[in-house]
Scaffold this motif. Structure first.
Motif, PDB file in Angstrom:
ATOM      1  N   LYS A  23      48.705   7.454  36.008  1.00  0.00           N
ATOM      2  CA  LYS A  23      47.921   8.472  35.308  1.00  0.00           C
ATOM      3  C   LYS A  23      48.694   9.781  35.199  1.00  0.00           C
ATOM      4  O   LYS A  23      48.766  10.395  34.131  1.00  0.00           O
ATOM      5  N   ALA A  68      39.878   9.054  38.531  1.00  0.00           N
ATOM      6  CA  ALA A  68      39.994   8.648  39.942  1.00  0.00           C
ATOM      7  C   ALA A  68      39.560   9.779  40.865  1.00  0.00           C
ATOM      8  O   ALA A  68      40.171  10.030  41.901  1.00  0.00           O
ATOM      9  N   THR A  84      41.187   0.454  38.070  1.00  0.00           N
ATOM     10  CA  THR A  84      41.779   1.742  38.448  1.00  0.00           C
ATOM     11  C   THR A  84      41.956   1.870  39.954  1.00  0.00           C
ATOM     12  O   THR A  84      42.689   2.728  40.427  1.00  0.00           O
ATOM     13  N   ASN A  85      41.278   1.005  40.708  1.00  0.00           N
ATOM     14  CA  ASN A  85      41.316   1.106  42.163  1.00  0.00           C
ATOM     15  C   ASN A  85      42.027  -0.080  42.801  1.00  0.00           C
ATOM     16  O   ASN A  85      41.997  -0.249  44.015  1.00  0.00           O
ATOM     17  N   SER A  86      42.638  -0.912  41.968  1.00  0.00           N
ATOM     18  CA  SER A  86      43.292  -2.117  42.449  1.00  0.00           C
ATOM     19  C   SER A  86      42.311  -3.010  43.201  1.00  0.00           C
ATOM     20  O   SER A  86      42.633  -3.608  44.218  1.00  0.00           O
ATOM     21  N   LEU A 108      52.905  -1.695  36.199  1.00  0.00           N
ATOM     22  CA  LEU A 108      51.887  -2.298  35.342  1.00  0.00           C
ATOM     23  C   LEU A 108      52.059  -3.812  35.335  1.00  0.00           C
ATOM     24  O   LEU A 108      53.166  -4.305  35.517  1.00  0.00           O
ATOM     25  N   SER A 142      46.151   1.420  45.222  1.00  0.00           N
ATOM     26  CA  SER A 142      46.202   1.454  43.763  1.00  0.00           C
ATOM     27  C   SER A 142      47.374   2.291  43.260  1.00  0.00           C
ATOM     28  O   SER A 142      47.735   3.304  43.852  1.00  0.00           O
ATOM     29  N   ASN A 143      47.948   1.865  42.136  1.00  0.00           N
ATOM     30  CA  ASN A 143      49.015   2.615  41.477  1.00  0.00           C
ATOM     31  C   ASN A 143      48.486   3.563  40.410  1.00  0.00           C
ATOM     32  O   ASN A 143      49.261   4.291  39.788  1.00  0.00           O
ATOM     33  N   TRP A 144      47.183   3.500  40.193  1.00  0.00           N
ATOM     34  CA  TRP A 144      46.637   4.188  39.022  1.00  0.00           C
ATOM     35  C   TRP A 144      46.952   5.690  39.018  1.00  0.00           C
ATOM     36  O   TRP A 144      47.289   6.264  37.981  1.00  0.00           O
ATOM     37  N   VAL A 187      38.280   6.983  35.445  1.00  0.00           N
ATOM     38  CA  VAL A 187      39.628   7.113  34.898  1.00  0.00           C
ATOM     39  C   VAL A 187      40.376   8.252  35.576  1.00  0.00           C
ATOM     40  O   VAL A 187      41.577   8.168  35.839  1.00  0.00           O
ATOM     41  N   ASP A 208      46.926  -3.070  30.023  1.00  0.00           N
ATOM     42  CA  ASP A 208      46.022  -1.920  30.012  1.00  0.00           C
ATOM     43  C   ASP A 208      44.603  -2.406  29.789  1.00  0.00           C
ATOM     44  O   ASP A 208      44.147  -2.516  28.654  1.00  0.00           O
ATOM     45  N   VAL A 222      42.163  -0.741  31.260  1.00  0.00           N
ATOM     46  CA  VAL A 222      41.364   0.479  31.398  1.00  0.00           C
ATOM     47  C   VAL A 222      40.792   0.889  30.046  1.00  0.00           C
ATOM     48  O   VAL A 222      39.591   1.125  29.900  1.00  0.00           O
TER      49      VAL A 222
END
Lengths: 196, 592
Positions: free
Chosen positions: B454, B371, B404-406, B505, B448-450, B369, B235, B237
């Protein structure tokens, strides 16, 4: 040494005659059906009123009358009167009267200002019995003096630490500024986003 | 008041850990007879000051000096160096000794390595031909209690060591520290780990248990029920976001170091300008204990309320004559220094939080955060670069963007990189390379997986009530720290239900059960075995962050521990307390 009578009176400048609020007398020297009993009570009341009328607020005085020493203590119009013999120490007498006024104030607050008649008050009897021995009053006096001194010291400590309130004023002012400066972190951001 | 926290109410007897370290250090110093000069690594002196007061060191007849390249100025014939095993320090020590030799000064030299001696360091002493002149020993300081529920391993470069340099020696240190705790408090039976480093630490710890087992009979009932190990990398972020708790904000703006913050004395209402003042910040300060974990919005209200109440009481006291009431008020005055201190400190913080730049940065962080809109953020970052805003602030947002955007789209990545070097200087190319190698600032290669993470973990909490929070998101005013969500889940229902998310993650994860001897990995749920409250005392979960933890994350954990129905006390152990700025700084290097 002897306490013959204790009374609490209201002395209102607008009233000519002080009002008896409470009283107690030691009539043990007279028989139950004695001729002198009722006369004596009248005598006590008359003398008490006279002395109370002549004792301005904030003052104390002692008057000798026949075989009695009459002490009076007036605090803001509330007056305590005590009939003692010659051998009862004056200092102890006033200590007792002061106590009587304190307790009366505690028990009844300021309601006495609207009273125009006498009411039974058991404390007077208790005080009369307890303080027959002046040493009790002395003890009380000592405690009171120590409390007064403690109060003075505590007040000085408090005022010293707080610079007579200025420090607190400063802190309140600063913390009030904080409240104005504070922002809602999240909502502010959301608001900004919605503008874009 | 003391800078060293009292630790009297700690759920684990951390005071015994600290006392042991103090005894070991005192004994080492007493081994050197007579007056001596203690030359200490500047950063290490902060850690040592949390174990033993300086006044106590002076009672031992010590002169104190910080280790620098300059020769030691002292009349003492005995010089003791207390240093971490760092190569550059060896050069300093060697040059000190050579300087003495050149001046025909005769001395005895001692080098005490923290926490243990290193072959590479001693090799340098040999090369400089001074090794035969020094006595070498170890001071095994593996951890320092920072507060009742926080332990630091004092490994501040471990994040960069692992991610950029591939140096994993700090992992051994972490495992050793945990093993030491097990010797004091018993074997930890349940273990969860997420992240490459964490899984390795778990492995090392298991090997240590084989080689040097903690005997269950020696310790009694284990006090720590569960160990959760988490890589900072899992993490990234959270530390890049601005902390909004009182303690976190102090760290962001003023930098807390070894449990204290240093400010200009004028900030604290003192008259003399230009003088520095150290303000201790730990749970021995009752008001700080009450406010440290609150959102700063609420702290301001609490302080104001306390000042007003004190003022009202004072006004009342002037017309009241009861001695007992006066005494009560004098007792209340004991909290006046704390109140004054924190009102001044909070006022100073608001000079920063009311700035447009602070709020804009916060706005961008929250946008990233969520996105919601990368274009706005990209433009904002570009503008920051052109204005030459502080580089760490720019890099924080860029890392947040990238994580957050890979990664950044290739065109934008190349452009931003060029703009950065052009605006701040080409010497920062090493910093950018370090961040790229660590995977914190990179080109985008896949989607991205964010968004999934999230949503699934509910990291964005709308309408967070900061004064009466119902979610850990209050520490970031709406963003729930991902790291603490993972721990929350681990404690409540285990990680099995969220395997899919864990895989998104970085790094592997592991759940295992341990006993006096290692067993094969097996999945166990804390939820099933409700052994939290045994003898009226809650069991303890030890949460270990490898690569650092923020104060706001600690506040979120304290919030969880305070919830009704919570069956565990939580203790945090970490390589170091970090924030976005200090984390970025560990990756910063300059050419030459």
């Amino acid at each position: 040494m002897k306490i013959t009578a204790l009374l609490v009176l209201k002395c209102d400048p607008e009233t000519r005659e002080p009002v008896i609020l409470a009283n107690v007398s030691d009539l043990s020297q007279f028989g139950k059906f004695s001729f002198y009993r009722s006369n004596f009570e009248e005598f006590i009341v008359f003398i008490a009123r006279t002395v109370a009328r002549r004792t301005p607020p904030g003052q104390r005085q002692s008057v000798k009358h026949e075989e009695y020493k009459v002490h009076a203590y007036n605090i803001n119009g509330l007056c305590a009167v005590g009939f003692m013999d010659d051998h009862y120490p004056v200092r102890s007498a006033f200590s007792l009267l002061n106590q009587v006024l304190d307790v009366y104030q505690k028990d009844y607050g300021d309601t006495w200002r609207f009273e125009n008649s006498s009411q039974p008050w058991p404390y007077l009897k208790e005080a009369s019995d307890k303080f027959r021995d002046p040493a009790e009053a002395d003890k009380l006096l000592k405690i009171q003096r120590e409390l007064d001194e403690t109060k003075i010291i505590l007040h000085k400590t408090i005022d010293g630490v707080l610079a007579r309130g200025e420090k607190l004023d400063s802190l309140v002012e600063k913390s009030s500024e904080l409240s104005l400066a504070s922002k809602m972190f999240y909502k502010q951001a959301k608001k900004t986003n919605s503008c874009c | 008041m003391a800078q060293i926290p009292s630790l009297e109410n700690a759920p684990l007897n951390l005071k015994s850990i600290r006392d042991k370290s103090e005894r070991e250090l005192v004994n080492l110093l007493k081994d050197v007879r007579g007056t001596k000069c203690l030359v200490i690594d500047p950063k290490l002196s902060g850690s040592v000051s949390l174990i033993i007061p300086t006044s106590k060191l002076k009672e031992l007849g010590l002169e104190l000096r910080h280790l620098t390249a300059e020769p030691v100025q002292t009349e003492c014939t005995k010089v003791v160096y207390l240093v971490r095993s760092q190569l550059s320090f060896m050069k300093f020590i060697a040059s000190h000794i050579q300087n003495d030799i050149a001046k025909a000064i005769q001395r005895d030299y001692y080098v005490y390595f923290v926490p243990r001696r290193s072959v590479a360091c001693e090799k340098i002493l040999e090369q400089e031909k001074v090794h035969n002149l020094v006595t070498v020993k170890e001071f095994p300081l593996y951890m320092v209690p920072l507060d009742e529920d926080v332990i630091s391993f004092e490994l501040e470069l471990s994040e960069k060591d692992c991610l950029v340099d591939g140096d994993v020696s700090s992992l051994w240190h972490i495992a050793k520290a945990i093993h030491e705790l097990e010797f004091s408090f018993g074997v930890i039976s349940k273990m969860r780990a997420k992240g490459k480093a964490s899984v390795r630490v778990a492995d090392i710890l298991n090997r240590m248990q084989v080689e040097e087992p903690v005997n269950s009979n020696d310790v009694g009932r284990p006090e720590v029920d569960t160990l959760i190990l988490l890589d900072r990398e899992v993490d990234m972020v959270t530390p890049m976001c601005s902390q909004l708790t009182y303690e976190g904000l102090i760290d962001e703006i003023l930098h807390i170091s070894n449990g204290a913050v240093e400010v200009d004395s004028s900030v604290m209402g003192a008259q003399q300008e230009g003088k520095k003042m150290k303000v201790p910040l730990n749970s021995s300060d009752k008001l700080f204990k009450e406010t440290r974990d609150l959102n700063f919005e609420v702290v301001v209200q609490v302080l104001r309320q306390k000042a007003m109440t004190m003022k009202e009481d004072y006004t009342e006291i002037n017309s009241t004559q009861t001695v007992s009431e006066l005494k009560d008020f004098v007792k209340k005055l004991n909290s006046l220094p704390e109140m004054t201190r924190h009102i001044h400190l909070a006022q100073h913080l608001t000079t920063f939080t009311s700035k447009q730049s602070f709020n804009s940065q916060l706005d961008m962080e929250q946008t990233l955060v969520e996105a919601e809109n990368y274009d706005i953020c990209y433009e904002y970052i570009e503008e920051m670069i052109h204005k030459q805003e502080p580089l760490t602030n720019v890099l924080r947002l860029l890392v947040l963007f990238s994580v957050t955007n890979s990664g950044l789209p290739k065109k934008q990545f190349d452009y931003i990189r060029m703009e950065l070097l052009h605006s701040y200087g080409f010497e920062h190319v090493v910093t950018l390379n370090n961040l790229e190698k660590a995977g914190l600032l990179k080109k985008q290669e896949f989607k991205s997986n964010w968004l999934t993470v999230k949503r699934t973990l509910k990291l964005i909490v709308e309408d967070t009530d900061t004064s009466r929070p119902n979610d850990i998101a209050y520490v970031y005013s709406g963003y729930a720290p991902l790291s603490i969500r993972l721990i929350q889940q681990a404690i409540h229902s285990g990680w099995r239900p969220m395997e899919d998310i864990l895989k998104l993650l970085p790094g592997p994860h592991l759940e295992t059960k341990r006993s006096g001897f290692p067993s094969s990995p097996s999945v166990d749920s804390l939820h099933g075995a409700s052994n939290g409250v045994a003898d009226g005392r809650r069991s303890i979960v030890l949460v270990v962050f490898i690569g650092g933890v923020t104060f706001a994350e600690i506040s979120a954990l304290r919030y969880l521990a305070s919830k009704e129905g919570m069956a565990y006390d939580l203790i945090v152990a970490t390589t170091k307390i970090v924030n976005g700025a200090t984390l970025i700084e560990t990756f910063m290097e300059k050419l030459g």
